[in-house]
Design a protein around this motif. Structure first.
Motif, PDB file in Angstrom:
ATOM      1  N   MET A 105       0.004 -10.344   9.511  1.00 30.47           N
ATOM      2  CA  MET A 105       0.990  -9.897   8.538  1.00 30.47           C
ATOM      3  C   MET A 105       1.750  -8.725   9.151  1.00 30.47           C
ATOM      4  O   MET A 105       1.153  -7.867   9.802  1.00 30.47           O
ATOM      5  CB  MET A 105       0.311  -9.472   7.238  1.00 30.47           C
ATOM      6  N   THR A 106       3.055  -8.701   8.934  1.00 33.69           N
ATOM      7  CA  THR A 106       3.888  -7.677   9.564  1.00 33.69           C
ATOM      8  C   THR A 106       4.703  -6.947   8.510  1.00 33.69           C
ATOM      9  O   THR A 106       5.334  -7.577   7.656  1.00 33.69           O
ATOM     10  CB  THR A 106       4.835  -8.300  10.600  1.00 33.69           C
ATOM     11  N   ALA A 144       0.711  -8.485  -1.920  1.00 36.66           N
ATOM     12  CA  ALA A 144       0.828  -7.131  -1.389  1.00 36.66           C
ATOM     13  C   ALA A 144       0.669  -6.131  -2.528  1.00 36.66           C
ATOM     14  O   ALA A 144       1.256  -6.297  -3.598  1.00 36.66           O
ATOM     15  CB  ALA A 144       2.192  -6.939  -0.714  1.00 36.66           C
ATOM     16  N   HIS A 145      -0.149  -5.100  -2.302  1.00 38.43           N
ATOM     17  CA  HIS A 145      -0.406  -4.114  -3.349  1.00 38.43           C
ATOM     18  C   HIS A 145      -0.751  -2.776  -2.702  1.00 38.43           C
ATOM     19  O   HIS A 145      -0.973  -2.665  -1.498  1.00 38.43           O
ATOM     20  CB  HIS A 145      -1.548  -4.586  -4.266  1.00 38.43           C
ATOM     21  N   MET A 212       0.184  -0.256   3.362  1.00 37.80           N
ATOM     22  CA  MET A 212       0.152  -1.241   2.283  1.00 37.80           C
ATOM     23  C   MET A 212      -1.022  -2.187   2.505  1.00 37.80           C
ATOM     24  O   MET A 212      -1.342  -2.545   3.650  1.00 37.80           O
ATOM     25  CB  MET A 212       1.463  -2.030   2.239  1.00 37.80           C
ATOM     26  N   LYS A 213      -1.669  -2.586   1.441  1.00 36.04           N
ATOM     27  CA  LYS A 213      -2.777  -3.536   1.506  1.00 36.04           C
ATOM     28  C   LYS A 213      -2.276  -4.923   1.127  1.00 36.04           C
ATOM     29  O   LYS A 213      -1.482  -5.079   0.211  1.00 36.04           O
ATOM     30  CB  LYS A 213      -3.910  -3.123   0.570  1.00 36.04           C
ATOM     31  N   GLN A 222      -5.135  -3.964   5.661  1.00 36.73           N
ATOM     32  CA  GLN A 222      -4.209  -2.846   5.488  1.00 36.73           C
ATOM     33  C   GLN A 222      -3.183  -2.818   6.619  1.00 36.73           C
ATOM     34  O   GLN A 222      -3.543  -2.901   7.796  1.00 36.73           O
ATOM     35  CB  GLN A 222      -4.958  -1.510   5.443  1.00 36.73           C
ATOM     36  N   LEU A 223      -1.921  -2.714   6.229  1.00 34.46           N
ATOM     37  CA  LEU A 223      -0.824  -2.613   7.180  1.00 34.46           C
ATOM     38  C   LEU A 223      -0.282  -1.191   7.176  1.00 34.46           C
ATOM     39  O   LEU A 223      -0.122  -0.590   6.116  1.00 34.46           O
ATOM     40  CB  LEU A 223       0.292  -3.601   6.822  1.00 34.46           C
ATOM     41  N   SER A 224       0.011  -0.685   8.353  1.00 37.57           N
ATOM     42  CA  SER A 224       0.537   0.680   8.472  1.00 37.57           C
ATOM     43  C   SER A 224       1.690   0.690   9.467  1.00 37.57           C
ATOM     44  O   SER A 224       1.691  -0.071  10.448  1.00 37.57           O
ATOM     45  CB  SER A 224      -0.558   1.657   8.938  1.00 37.57           C
ATOM     46  N   ILE A 225       2.654   1.575   9.210  1.00 37.36           N
ATOM     47  CA  ILE A 225       3.801   1.697  10.103  1.00 37.36           C
ATOM     48  C   ILE A 225       4.412   3.082   9.955  1.00 37.36           C
ATOM     49  O   ILE A 225       4.410   3.664   8.860  1.00 37.36           O
ATOM     50  CB  ILE A 225       4.857   0.603   9.814  1.00 37.36           C
TER      51      ILE A 225
END
Length: 243
Positions: A105-106, A144-145, A212-213, A222-225
């Motif tokens: 996931m991006t 997404a949450h 974002m989870k 969990q996605l981070s940027i």
């Protein structure tokens, strides 16, 4: 006294004796063959009792003897059927793994859409609108949450927002997400810099940290940027607040 009877030749007496011997051997063989109950019935089959079929109730007591040369013991195309079954199972497992294997996931920024600036006597208030892109490479929908986004100016947190329920991304698709970040600048030096009329360009270096989870296929990720933007804090849609 002389008794009178039917006479017989020596050949007839010999045949009679041989016939009696054969009858005895046959009776002995019948007794050895026997039956299930141990009774001798002569030439009658002890299994079917001469009726040509297995009596009812004895199916589970009898054992069938099949010669090794019987074709029923040598089914044809056995290796072919086994190979096809194994190949079908492997293909099914491969398809299941291909479609259900978790993919990446991006989360990526697209554009800084706008910056609205408002002056107050002691602060500079801004609303920075960003467009984010969420890419789903999986063959299932992704929820997404819990998005957490904070804006930093010179390592100082100037604004932060949290969104519980963000969006749902369909399989193998992308979705654009618009996020408005409120920023409040209270530093005296930055206030003077943004409100100064002698400076034509009021550029600030904005650091955005986003996390974002996402939930899909029974697990959470969990996605981070981190991204950096240049914004103008003095010329975009400046509307004075009422004091």
């Amino acid at each position: 006294m002389v008794s009178v009877g039917h006479g017989s030749s020596p050949e007839q007496d010999q045949d009679l004796m041989f016939g009696q011997s054969r009858e005895k051997r046959r009776a002995s063989r019948w007794r050895e063959y026997g039956s299930i109950g141990g009774d001798c019935t002569g030439d009658i089959c002890p299994t079917c009792q001469g009726i040509g079929r297995i009596p009812r109730g004895q199916e589970n007591q009898l054992v069938a003897v099949i010669p090794c040369s019987d074709q029923r013991l040598k089914p044809q195309h056995t290796k072919l059927y086994v190979s096809l079954s194994v190949a079908l199972c492997l293909l099914t497992c491969a398809l299941i793994l291909f479609f259900l294997f978790p993919r990446s996931m991006t989360l990526s920024p697209v554009i800084n859409k706008s910056v609205l600036v408002f002056f107050t006597p002691s602060t500079v208030e801004m609303k920075v609108t960003n467009v984010l892109n969420i890419t789903n490479e999986n063959f299932v929908s992704v929820q997404a949450h819990d998005m957490d986004l904070q804006a930093l100016i010179w390592d100082t947190v100037a604004g932060r927002i949290k969104i519980s329920n963000v969006t749902t991304v369909r399989p193998r698709s992308q979705k654009l997400l618009t996020v408005v970040i409120p920023i409040s600048i209270e530093d005296v030096g930055l206030n003077t810099y943004c409100k100064s009329s002698s400076i034509r360009i009021h550029t600030l270096f904005l650091h955005l940290q986003m996390s974002m989870k996402v939930f899909y296929l029974g697990h959470s990720e969990q996605l981070s940027i981190d991204t950096f933007q240049y914004i103008d804090c003095g010329t975009n849609s400046t509307v004075p607040h009422a004091t």
